[in-house]
Design a protein around this motif. Structure first.
Motif, PDB file in Angstrom:
ATOM      1  N   GLU A 135      -0.817   5.405 -41.771  1.00 44.59           N
ATOM      2  CA  GLU A 135       0.365   5.756 -42.556  1.00 44.59           C
ATOM      3  C   GLU A 135       0.301   7.196 -43.038  1.00 44.59           C
ATOM      4  OE1 GLU A 135       0.978   2.975 -45.706  1.00 44.59           O
ATOM      5  OE2 GLU A 135       1.276   1.297 -44.327  1.00 44.59           O
ATOM      6  N   SER A 159       1.121   9.348 -40.046  1.00 45.61           N
ATOM      7  CA  SER A 159       2.560   9.227 -39.804  1.00 45.61           C
ATOM      8  C   SER A 159       3.357  10.032 -40.825  1.00 45.61           C
ATOM      9  CB  SER A 159       2.963   7.762 -39.848  1.00 45.61           C
ATOM     10  OG  SER A 159       4.346   7.626 -39.785  1.00 45.61           O
ATOM     11  N   THR A 198       5.906  13.110 -40.081  1.00 44.57           N
ATOM     12  CA  THR A 198       7.280  12.982 -40.567  1.00 44.57           C
ATOM     13  C   THR A 198       7.645  14.164 -41.461  1.00 44.57           C
ATOM     14  OG1 THR A 198       7.118  10.578 -40.467  1.00 44.57           O
ATOM     15  CG2 THR A 198       8.867  11.485 -41.827  1.00 44.57           C
TER      16      THR A 198
END
Length: 102
Positions: free
Chosen positions: A17, A20, A24
């Motif tokens: 996460e 990610s 992002t």
């Protein structure tokens, strides 16, 4: 033993996460910057067009007539210049009356 498996799974999930979220955030930064630049350019063009439109509206019909005549004279002058330049590049002398301009 089950708690150890849950802890490792949560650790791996958190790492993924985080990775990610980094990608992002990078994408959002690049997309936002490009969108801002594009919006600025479009805004400048819109500002110029609206200023020209407002000026023409303020000047009325006479101003539009004068500007349109100026544009026509400029286009004819540009066409004459291009024609004479083309004639000279082809080796043909430009003659006005009995005089050569080359």
């Amino acid at each position: 033993m089950a708690s150890l498996v849950h802890a490792l799974r949560d650790l791996i999930s958190s790492i993924l996460e985080t990775i990610s979220a980094i990608f992002t955030a990078a994408y959002d930064l690049i997309a936002g910057t490009l969108h801002g630049i594009f919006s600025f350019c479009i805004g400048v063009v819109n500002l110029a067009l609206e200023t020209l439109q407002g000026t023409l509206n303020a000047m009325g019909g006479v101003g539009k007539f004068i500007i349109s005549n100026f544009v026509v004279i400029a286009v004819v002058g540009l066409a004459a210049f291009v024609f004479l330049t083309y004639q000279r590049s082809q080796g043909r002398p430009v003659v006005v009356g009995n005089k050569k301009l080359n």
